[in-house]
Design an enzyme around this catalytic site. Structure first.
Site, PDB file in Angstrom:
ATOM      1  N   PRO A 298       0.824  -1.211   0.000  1.00  0.00           N
ATOM      2  CA  PRO A 298       0.000   0.000   0.000  1.00  0.00           C
ATOM      3  C   PRO A 298       0.857   1.260   0.000  1.00  0.00           C
ATOM      4  O   PRO A 298       1.871   1.329   0.704  1.00  0.00           O
ATOM      5  CB  PRO A 298      -0.783  -0.115   1.313  1.00  0.00           C
ATOM      6  N   ARG A 341      -3.192  15.550 -10.221  1.00  0.00           N
ATOM      7  CA  ARG A 341      -4.200  14.481 -10.270  1.00  0.00           C
ATOM      8  C   ARG A 341      -5.538  14.911 -10.868  1.00  0.00           C
ATOM      9  O   ARG A 341      -6.130  14.165 -11.652  1.00  0.00           O
ATOM     10  CB  ARG A 341      -4.386  13.833  -8.895  1.00  0.00           C
ATOM     11  N   TYR A 345      -6.275  12.648 -14.013  1.00  0.00           N
ATOM     12  CA  TYR A 345      -7.245  11.555 -13.801  1.00  0.00           C
ATOM     13  C   TYR A 345      -8.664  12.055 -13.550  1.00  0.00           C
ATOM     14  O   TYR A 345      -9.536  11.266 -13.202  1.00  0.00           O
ATOM     15  CB  TYR A 345      -6.860  10.706 -12.581  1.00  0.00           C
ATOM     16  N   CYS A 372      -0.228  28.858 -16.464  1.00  0.00           N
ATOM     17  CA  CYS A 372      -0.777  29.445 -17.684  1.00  0.00           C
ATOM     18  C   CYS A 372      -1.488  28.393 -18.498  1.00  0.00           C
ATOM     19  O   CYS A 372      -1.020  28.017 -19.577  1.00  0.00           O
ATOM     20  CB  CYS A 372       0.344  30.082 -18.481  1.00  0.00           C
ATOM     21  N   GLU A 373      -2.591  27.913 -17.978  1.00  0.00           N
ATOM     22  CA  GLU A 373      -3.281  26.821 -18.638  1.00  0.00           C
ATOM     23  C   GLU A 373      -4.682  26.705 -18.051  1.00  0.00           C
ATOM     24  O   GLU A 373      -4.840  26.655 -16.833  1.00  0.00           O
ATOM     25  CB  GLU A 373      -2.448  25.555 -18.372  1.00  0.00           C
TER      26      GLU A 373
HETATM   27  N1  LLP Z   1       2.804  -1.612  -6.066  1.00  0.00           N
HETATM   28  C1  LLP Z   1       2.996  -1.394  -7.379  1.00  0.00           C
HETATM   29  C2  LLP Z   1       3.701  -2.387  -8.167  1.00  0.00           C
HETATM   30  C3  LLP Z   1       2.524  -0.215  -7.951  1.00  0.00           C
HETATM   31  O1  LLP Z   1       2.706  -0.014  -9.241  1.00  0.00           O
HETATM   32  C4  LLP Z   1       1.857   0.746  -7.146  1.00  0.00           C
HETATM   33  C5  LLP Z   1       1.364   1.980  -7.728  1.00  0.00           C
HETATM   34  C6  LLP Z   1       1.693   0.468  -5.792  1.00  0.00           C
HETATM   35  C7  LLP Z   1       2.179  -0.726  -5.279  1.00  0.00           C
HETATM   36  C8  LLP Z   1       1.021   1.422  -4.839  1.00  0.00           C
HETATM   37  O2  LLP Z   1      -0.291   1.684  -5.180  1.00  0.00           O
HETATM   38  P1  LLP Z   1      -1.238   2.495  -4.171  1.00  0.00           P
HETATM   39  O3  LLP Z   1      -1.450   1.604  -2.980  1.00  0.00           O
HETATM   40  O4  LLP Z   1      -0.552   3.734  -3.799  1.00  0.00           O
HETATM   41  O5  LLP Z   1      -2.472   2.724  -4.948  1.00  0.00           O
HETATM   42  N2  LLP Z   1      -0.335   8.360  -9.758  1.00  0.00           N
HETATM   43  C9  LLP Z   1      -1.565   7.590  -9.601  1.00  0.00           C
HETATM   44  C10 LLP Z   1      -1.325   6.255  -8.966  1.00  0.00           C
HETATM   45  C11 LLP Z   1      -0.334   5.428  -9.738  1.00  0.00           C
HETATM   46  C12 LLP Z   1       0.039   4.197  -8.978  1.00  0.00           C
HETATM   47  C13 LLP Z   1       1.185   3.504  -9.589  1.00  0.00           C
HETATM   48  N3  LLP Z   1       1.545   2.294  -8.930  1.00  0.00           N
HETATM   49  C14 LLP Z   1      -2.553   8.430  -8.800  1.00  0.00           C
HETATM   50  O6  LLP Z   1      -2.231   9.545  -8.448  1.00  0.00           O
HETATM   51  O7  LLP Z   1      -3.668   7.994  -8.545  1.00  0.00           O
END
Ligand code: LLP
Length: 443
Positions: A298, A341, A345, A372-373
């Site tokens: 996590p 974000r 997204y 500027c966007e």
């Molecule tokens: N393990 C792996 C192999 C991953 O690729 C990721 C996230 C995690 C764990 C952790 O995931 P989490 O528990 O934080 O969801 N930038 C995007 C999220 C991209 C996540 C990439 N990998 C956002 O802001 O929502």
């Protein structure tokens, strides 16, 4: 109407009579001392969430509990790495840069796992020389690279295979990772995962110890994790049938969802992990294999809820809309450079007035940054007090994950400072970037 919501702000945040405080320090005091935009991380909240994931994994899986690997990509700094080390969990890093932070504080290599779909040879060498516990292999090229470098260093490297189990996670396409058409891992359906197993077994410098899958991010239901787990358990069973021995470990990745808006709920690790344990145990019994050592990764679920961004209001503006209505724009001193974000997204956030009580009615507001966007929007539609004016402080909660870590210098805006607060004390853990830092890069 936007109001303080304890389910979204960090656990030691309060709205005290007429202002927001975090760990008993007022937003005003934080801003006077450290400026804005400012990431404020509630240290005790971080520690308790990380510790909860550890105890929940141990309770759910008992003897089969492996490690909680905090996903460094969500947010890492040397200080945060120290907390992770002290709490006794592991670290998932996916670049040499993230690994360098861990190395800078002497984070135990025996608790580090290396990810990445395109690890460079330098990164592999850096990780193997440091002694990382596990490398998660993502491609056939990497089997050869990791094996060769391990052999050069005289090591036998523990590895997992990243498997793409063909599960559609219910989340944004860009953060969904386990359907077939992605760059990550070895597909199960095409047989690539099975071929990778045989290829790794043929390498003397690699020791295959388990499988890994990560299905995506900001997921709330256990179904996706369960579907992935059950497919991976099928592969473990095939391994046992073929080779007469068991692959002992399974890493189910991260992706556990958190609350950003009123009415949303952050996943409870005890609940989700006990649900997963039940499914894993049942599937293993059906497949007649031992329950493997289970690890999770996590990121967001640990750091996301712990952090609040404080902004200063710079300007406001009324804009006439079709139909005789109007929209009030509030512009703050950051934007898409420290929170990409919403633009990337369509992510949604809450904001509240943090330095005083709002007076009078609210109005339809768009909270924007200073880039500027047009797409530089932090919150598209929110009701905020009509009397908000330049100099006010706004607080946006739940910005701990993928905020600072995805920050850029767009428009040559220096990146914000990060301050840790605990028990009425604040300390800078990442200083504000200066224009000189940016200019120093130029030859
Ligand atoms: N393990 C792996 C192999 C991953 O690729 C990721 C996230 C995690 C764990 C952790 O995931 P989490 O528990 O934080 O969801 N930038 C995007 C999220 C991209 C996540 C990439 N990998 C956002 O802001 O929502």
């Amino acid at each position: 109407m936007s109001a303080f919501d304890p389910a979204i702000f960090s656990r030691n945040s309060r709205f005290e009579v007429d202002h927001l405080s975090i760990a008993s320090i007022s937003a005003d005091d934080l801003v006077s001392e450290f400026g804005t935009p400012l990431f404020v991380i509630d240290e005790a909240d971080f520690r308790s969430r990380a510790a909860h994931w550890k105890s929940a994994l141990e309770e759910a899986f008992g003897e089969s509990a492996g490690s909680v690997y905090y996903a460094a990509k969500s947010f890492i700094s040397k200080e945060v790495a120290r907390w992770v080390e002290q709490i006794g969990i592991g670290l998932d890093v996916c670049t040499g840069g993230e690994l360098a932070v861990a190395q800078a504080i002497g984070f135990p290599a025996s608790r580090v796992e290396l990810h990445g779909n395109n690890k460079s040879e330098d990164e592999i060498r850096q990780a193997l020389s440091y002694g990382v516990h596990t490398v998660v292999i993502d491609s056939f090229f990497e089997i050869e690279r990791v094996s060769r470098i391990a052999s050069e260093l005289g090591l036998i490297q523990r590895v997992y295979i990243r498997v793409t189990p063909g599960v559609e996670a219910h989340t944004h396409e860009f953060i969904s990772t386990a359907h077939e058409d992605v760059k990550f891992g070895f597909s199960l359906a095409s047989g690539a995962a099975w071929d990778a197993i045989s290829a790794i077994r043929a390498e003397n410098s690699l020791q295959l110890v388990g499988l890994h899958s990560h299905i995506g991010s900001q997921i709330f239901e256990s179904e996706g994790f369960a579907a992935a787990a059950s497919k991976l358990i099928g592969l473990l069973a095939r391994f046992k049938d073929t080779y007469g021995q068991e692959l002992p470990e399974l890493d189910l990745g991260g992706g556990y969802g958190i609350a950003y808006l009123p009415g949303e709920v952050t996943l409870d690790p005890s609940r989700i992990l006990s649900e997963l344990a039940e499914i894993v145990k049942r599937e293993c019994a059906a497949a007649q294999i031992a329950v493997p050592i289970i690890s999770v990764e996590p990121g967001r679920a640990i750091v996301g809820p712990t952090t609040t961004t404080l902004y200063s209001v710079g300007t406001t503006k009324e804009v006439e809309l079709d139909g005789g209505q109007s929209r009030r724009y509030i512009a703050v001193d950051g934007g898409m450079s420290e929170n990409i974000r919403p633009a990337l997204y369509g992510a949604e956030y809450l904001a509240i007035l943090a330095n005083r009580l709002p007076l009078g009615p609210t109005c339809a507001t768009r909270l924007v940054g200073k880039h500027c966007e047009t797409g530089d929007i932090i919150i598209r539609d929110i009701e905020l007090s009509a009397d908000i004016a330049p100099g006010d402080i706004l607080a946006v909660p739940a910005t701990g994950a993928y905020g600072y870590s995805m920050a850029s210098n767009y428009n040559h805006l220096p990146r914000p400072a990060v301050v840790a607060v605990i028990d009425g004390k604040s300390r800078l853990i990442v200083r504000r970037e200066r224009i000189e830092d940016l200019l120093a890069l130029e030859i």
